[in-house]
Structure formats: C-alpha cells, structure tokens
Design a protein around this motif. Structure first.
Motif, PDB file in Angstrom:
ATOM      1  N   TRP A   6      27.738 -12.044  29.116  1.00 13.40           N
ATOM      2  CA  TRP A   6      26.668 -12.936  28.682  1.00 13.40           C
ATOM      3  C   TRP A   6      25.296 -12.310  28.894  1.00 13.40           C
ATOM      4  O   TRP A   6      24.381 -12.516  28.092  1.00 13.40           O
ATOM      5  CB  TRP A   6      26.761 -14.274  29.401  1.00 13.40           C
ATOM      6  N   ASN A   7      25.119 -11.524  29.945  1.00 18.36           N
ATOM      7  CA  ASN A   7      23.826 -10.879  30.184  1.00 18.36           C
ATOM      8  C   ASN A   7      23.450  -9.944  29.041  1.00 18.36           C
ATOM      9  O   ASN A   7      22.282  -9.836  28.672  1.00 18.36           O
ATOM     10  CB  ASN A   7      23.850 -10.114  31.508  1.00 18.36           C
ATOM     11  N   LEU A   8      24.453  -9.276  28.476  1.00 19.54           N
ATOM     12  CA  LEU A   8      24.180  -8.390  27.339  1.00 19.54           C
ATOM     13  C   LEU A   8      23.829  -9.203  26.097  1.00 19.54           C
ATOM     14  O   LEU A   8      22.910  -8.852  25.344  1.00 19.54           O
ATOM     15  CB  LEU A   8      25.388  -7.491  27.067  1.00 19.54           C
ATOM     16  N   LEU A   9      24.559 -10.297  25.871  1.00 15.45           N
ATOM     17  CA  LEU A   9      24.238 -11.151  24.736  1.00 15.45           C
ATOM     18  C   LEU A   9      22.850 -11.756  24.883  1.00 15.45           C
ATOM     19  O   LEU A   9      22.099 -11.878  23.909  1.00 15.45           O
ATOM     20  CB  LEU A   9      25.279 -12.263  24.610  1.00 15.45           C
ATOM     21  N   ARG A  10      22.502 -12.132  26.113  1.00 18.57           N
ATOM     22  CA  ARG A  10      21.174 -12.696  26.352  1.00 18.57           C
ATOM     23  C   ARG A  10      20.095 -11.660  26.080  1.00 18.57           C
ATOM     24  O   ARG A  10      19.042 -11.968  25.515  1.00 18.57           O
ATOM     25  CB  ARG A  10      21.071 -13.206  27.789  1.00 18.57           C
ATOM     26  N   ALA A  11      20.351 -10.413  26.462  1.00 22.29           N
ATOM     27  CA  ALA A  11      19.394  -9.346  26.181  1.00 22.29           C
ATOM     28  C   ALA A  11      19.194  -9.174  24.680  1.00 22.29           C
ATOM     29  O   ALA A  11      18.064  -9.029  24.186  1.00 22.29           O
ATOM     30  CB  ALA A  11      19.883  -8.038  26.801  1.00 22.29           C
ATOM     31  N   ALA A  71      24.859 -15.992  19.125  1.00 20.29           N
ATOM     32  CA  ALA A  71      24.205 -15.820  20.418  1.00 20.29           C
ATOM     33  C   ALA A  71      23.300 -17.005  20.729  1.00 20.29           C
ATOM     34  O   ALA A  71      23.217 -17.458  21.875  1.00 20.29           O
ATOM     35  CB  ALA A  71      23.401 -14.513  20.427  1.00 20.29           C
ATOM     36  N   ARG A  72      22.604 -17.527  19.707  1.00 17.49           N
ATOM     37  CA  ARG A  72      21.755 -18.693  19.916  1.00 17.49           C
ATOM     38  C   ARG A  72      22.583 -19.905  20.329  1.00 17.49           C
ATOM     39  O   ARG A  72      22.198 -20.669  21.226  1.00 17.49           O
ATOM     40  CB  ARG A  72      20.972 -19.004  18.642  1.00 17.49           C
ATOM     41  N   ALA A  73      23.711 -20.095  19.673  1.00 13.89           N
ATOM     42  CA  ALA A  73      24.566 -21.232  20.023  1.00 13.89           C
ATOM     43  C   ALA A  73      25.073 -21.105  21.454  1.00 13.89           C
ATOM     44  O   ALA A  73      25.105 -22.085  22.205  1.00 13.89           O
ATOM     45  CB  ALA A  73      25.739 -21.313  19.044  1.00 13.89           C
ATOM     46  N   MET A  74      25.448 -19.886  21.862  1.00 13.86           N
ATOM     47  CA  MET A  74      25.924 -19.671  23.222  1.00 13.86           C
ATOM     48  C   MET A  74      24.794 -19.886  24.225  1.00 13.86           C
ATOM     49  O   MET A  74      24.993 -20.458  25.298  1.00 13.86           O
ATOM     50  CB  MET A  74      26.500 -18.270  23.359  1.00 13.86           C
ATOM     51  N   GLY A  75      23.577 -19.437  23.854  1.00 12.27           N
ATOM     52  CA  GLY A  75      22.437 -19.622  24.744  1.00 12.27           C
ATOM     53  C   GLY A  75      22.108 -21.086  24.933  1.00 12.27           C
ATOM     54  O   GLY A  75      21.833 -21.533  26.051  1.00 12.27           O
ATOM     55  N   ALA A  76      22.157 -21.838  23.841  1.00 13.80           N
ATOM     56  CA  ALA A  76      21.876 -23.272  23.944  1.00 13.80           C
ATOM     57  C   ALA A  76      22.929 -23.969  24.787  1.00 13.80           C
ATOM     58  O   ALA A  76      22.625 -24.835  25.619  1.00 13.80           O
ATOM     59  CB  ALA A  76      21.817 -23.890  22.547  1.00 13.80           C
ATOM     60  N   ALA A  77      24.192 -23.589  24.573  1.00 14.06           N
ATOM     61  CA  ALA A  77      25.267 -24.212  25.347  1.00 14.06           C
ATOM     62  C   ALA A  77      25.145 -23.873  26.829  1.00 14.06           C
ATOM     63  O   ALA A  77      25.369 -24.727  27.691  1.00 14.06           O
ATOM     64  CB  ALA A  77      26.622 -23.742  24.812  1.00 14.06           C
ATOM     65  N   ALA A  78      24.774 -22.619  27.126  1.00 10.26           N
ATOM     66  CA  ALA A  78      24.626 -22.219  28.526  1.00 10.26           C
ATOM     67  C   ALA A  78      23.501 -22.990  29.197  1.00 10.26           C
ATOM     68  O   ALA A  78      23.629 -23.435  30.345  1.00 10.26           O
ATOM     69  CB  ALA A  78      24.367 -20.712  28.607  1.00 10.26           C
ATOM     70  N   GLU A  79      22.397 -23.159  28.466  1.00  8.95           N
ATOM     71  CA  GLU A  79      21.275 -23.895  29.055  1.00  8.95           C
ATOM     72  C   GLU A  79      21.631 -25.364  29.247  1.00  8.95           C
ATOM     73  O   GLU A  79      21.319 -25.963  30.284  1.00  8.95           O
ATOM     74  CB  GLU A  79      20.037 -23.778  28.185  1.00  8.95           C
ATOM     75  N   GLU A  80      22.287 -25.964  28.256  1.00  6.27           N
ATOM     76  CA  GLU A  80      22.674 -27.361  28.389  1.00  6.27           C
ATOM     77  C   GLU A  80      23.645 -27.552  29.551  1.00  6.27           C
ATOM     78  O   GLU A  80      23.576 -28.544  30.279  1.00  6.27           O
ATOM     79  CB  GLU A  80      23.298 -27.847  27.086  1.00  6.27           C
ATOM     80  N   LEU A  81      24.557 -26.588  29.734  1.00  6.66           N
ATOM     81  CA  LEU A  81      25.499 -26.673  30.840  1.00  6.66           C
ATOM     82  C   LEU A  81      24.764 -26.637  32.173  1.00  6.66           C
ATOM     83  O   LEU A  81      25.047 -27.426  33.078  1.00  6.66           O
ATOM     84  CB  LEU A  81      26.508 -25.522  30.755  1.00  6.66           C
ATOM     85  N   GLY A  82      23.793 -25.708  32.274  1.00  7.46           N
ATOM     86  CA  GLY A  82      23.033 -25.618  33.512  1.00  7.46           C
ATOM     87  C   GLY A  82      22.205 -26.857  33.785  1.00  7.46           C
ATOM     88  O   GLY A  82      22.136 -27.338  34.918  1.00  7.46           O
ATOM     89  N   LEU A  83      21.595 -27.395  32.734  1.00  6.08           N
ATOM     90  CA  LEU A  83      20.795 -28.604  32.905  1.00  6.08           C
ATOM     91  C   LEU A  83      21.657 -29.797  33.300  1.00  6.08           C
ATOM     92  O   LEU A  83      21.302 -30.587  34.172  1.00  6.08           O
ATOM     93  CB  LEU A  83      20.039 -28.919  31.609  1.00  6.08           C
ATOM     94  N   ALA A  84      22.810 -29.914  32.647  1.00  4.41           N
ATOM     95  CA  ALA A  84      23.689 -31.035  32.953  1.00  4.41           C
ATOM     96  C   ALA A  84      24.217 -30.933  34.381  1.00  4.41           C
ATOM     97  O   ALA A  84      24.314 -31.925  35.104  1.00  4.41           O
ATOM     98  CB  ALA A  84      24.844 -31.078  31.955  1.00  4.41           C
ATOM     99  N   ALA A  85      24.575 -29.704  34.793  1.00  3.67           N
ATOM    100  CA  ALA A  85      25.116 -29.513  36.137  1.00  3.67           C
ATOM    101  C   ALA A  85      24.086 -29.849  37.207  1.00  3.67           C
ATOM    102  O   ALA A  85      24.423 -30.347  38.280  1.00  3.67           O
ATOM    103  CB  ALA A  85      25.597 -28.075  36.300  1.00  3.67           C
ATOM    104  N   SER A  86      22.821 -29.581  36.932  1.00  3.65           N
ATOM    105  CA  SER A  86      21.785 -29.827  37.925  1.00  3.65           C
ATOM    106  C   SER A  86      21.133 -31.193  37.788  1.00  3.65           C
ATOM    107  O   SER A  86      20.306 -31.578  38.608  1.00  3.65           O
ATOM    108  CB  SER A  86      20.694 -28.746  37.812  1.00  3.65           C
TER     109      SER A  86
END
Length: 300
Positions: A6-11, A71-86
């Motif tokens: 994921w770090n590479l995709l984020r880059a 990559a955008r879809a994965m980024g959005a999902a990752a952010e939503e997951l982090g926001l929901a978890a916190s």
C-alpha cells in the motif's frame, strides 16, 4: 506477481495527483529521493512505466491512468477505514459547498446528503445551484459536479460515469398530440427551449431533430422551470433519464432518437482535496454517483 505494498500505491497516487515528486513528497512528509524510490519500485514490480515527464511535471501514462482510479478507490477506502476505526467521522465538522446544476441539486443530491448527515452529523453542506461552471479556483465552491472535464491544472477531476438524457412530454400532451417516435416527426410538434440565442436549437439540430425557432412554445433558462413547463404540457423537453423516469406524469417520446450521453465529473481544487471534510464528501458523492441514483440508493 506479489501483492502490492500500500505504501507504494500511495506513493504513486500522491505523485499522480500532485504532478511532481517534490510536491508529493511534501504532502506525504517524505524526502524526494525516498518517494522516487517508491515510485520506481512499483513500476518495477508491475513491469510498466506509470509516468512520463512533460516539462517539469510528471504525467501518468495510459497505464498509469488506468491504475490511478483503482489507487484512488483504495486510498478512499483506507481513509474511511481509519476514520471509522477511530470514530473521527462523527467528529468531522465545518462547511462544505457543492456546486451542481439545479436538476442534479434538486433530484440527486438530497438523498446523498441525508446519508452524509447520518455519517458526519457535524458537517454542514451548502448547495450552490447553477448551470454555469463555478470557479473552484476562486473558491466559489469546494466541490463541483460538472458535465465537462476540467482543464485547469490546479483542479482534480474524477469521471464518475456517463449519464443519459432523452426527450419527454406529459401524458396529457401525448393524449392530445400523439406519440412521436422518429426524429422526422419532431418538426410537427412544440418544444420547450432553454434559450433564445439559437444555441439550444443548434444542439437539437446537431442531434438530428429538424427543428426551427417556430417549434418552441416557451423558453426557460432554468432547467427546473423548463421541466415544469414540460410537465404542464407546453411541449417536448429533454431531461436526464433517471430524473424523468421517477416522474409518473411524463412519458418518453421520440423513442427512436438516441439519448444524449454526457459525463458526470466530480471536481475539486488540489489544495482542498487534502482537507478531511472535503475528502469525506467527495468520497461519498463518488461512491453514490458512480451508479445511477436508483441503484446507488441502497448502498452506503
């Protein structure tokens, strides 16, 4: 092929959106050489070139563009997951302004904003209703739903889908005037126009309808007003299919004329896209509007 880091995709994602390694590195808090190695690593792992240098900027190759949406879809999902978890989605506040045409604002946005209200109740949404292109560069709106691709380099545009519009008339009008189906029949009937300058007439002619100014019974620059005139029985008018199909008082006419196909773009300013409240609203709109309103209504 090994699973992508994921770090590479984020880059890759941030480099594509920022347009350069230096700008993306600042956004991610990395050094430019470190980010460059990450981009090179994902290109090596995939065995493709994702960027080409044009002047001082990096532009995605066709392969890069194909990967970018994923990559955008994965980024959005990752952010939503982090926001929901916190639990931070509920805590996000502030005002987000959305520019849209009056028909989109009145018919497509309300159920989406109700869903957003449930997810982030502290957010407040301002709707800027206009058929003109709001200038996001001057902050006339934070987010715009457009039917044309943005050309300004400081704007980020995401093509959500292709929508369609067809020709409709009220049921009472059809009872009185018959049901025209072919383009050649259009010349015998009244239409509701959007302007007196000839621009709309020219568009209808280009779409294969043999019309003249004499065919117009009324004009309304505001599409909501124009649709009201069609529903009242003043003539035939064009309307976005998913809006018209939810109206029991109208029927599609000129059935053999191909529908007008047009894109729906979600646009925001590069600088604003990093604001959490903007990203939350953008992600919800993208998720819901990628499918027609009826299909999207059941998904979160």
């Amino acid at each position: 092929m090994d699973q992508l880091d994921w770090n590479l995709l984020r880059a890759f994602l941030h480099t594509a959106e920022a347009g350069s390694l230096s700008a993306a590195a600042r956004r991610l808090g990395l050094t430019q050489p470190t980010l460059g190695r990450q981009v090179a690593a994902i290109e090596q792992q995939l065995g493709v070139s994702l960027f080409e240098r044009i002047g001082k900027s990096l532009q995605p190759t066709p392969t890069g563009l194909a990967l970018l949406e994923h990559a955008r879809a994965m980024g959005a999902a990752a952010e939503e997951l982090g926001l929901a978890a916190s639990g931070h989605v509920q805590a996000v506040d502030g005002v987000v302004s959305i520019s849209a045409t009056d028909m989109v604002a009145a018919h497509l946005l309300p159920p989406l904003l109700l869903r957003l209200r449930e997810q982030a109740p502290a957010l407040r949404i301002e709707i800027v209703t206009t058929d003109a292109l709001s200038d996001l560069r001057r902050r006339e709106a934070d987010i715009a739903l457009r039917h044309v691709r943005p050309t300004e380099p400081e704007l980020i545009g995401r093509l959500l889908r292709e929508a369609s519009a067809s020709f409709y008339a009220s049921k009472d009008w059809v009872r009185r005037h018959g049901h025209p189906r072919q383009a050649a029949e259009a010349a015998r009937h009244a239409f509701v126009g959007s302007d007196r300058s000839g621009h709309y007439l020219g568009y209808l002619r280009a779409h294969g309808l043999p019309l003249s100014e004499d065919n117009f019974s009324a004009y309304a620059e505001n599409s909501h007003t124009g649709w009201a005139l069609v529903r009242q029985g003043l003539g035939i008018g064009a309307m976005m299919d998913e809006v018209a199909q939810s109206d029991p008082d109208v029927v599609r006419v000129l059935d053999e004329v191909p529908p007008v196909v047009f894109p729906i773009w979600l646009v925001t300013h590069r600088e604003l896209r990093t604001a959490r409240r903007i990203r939350i609203v953008c992600d919800l709109l993208a998720q819901a509007l990628m499918a027609p309103a009826g299909a999207a209504a059941g998904s979160a």
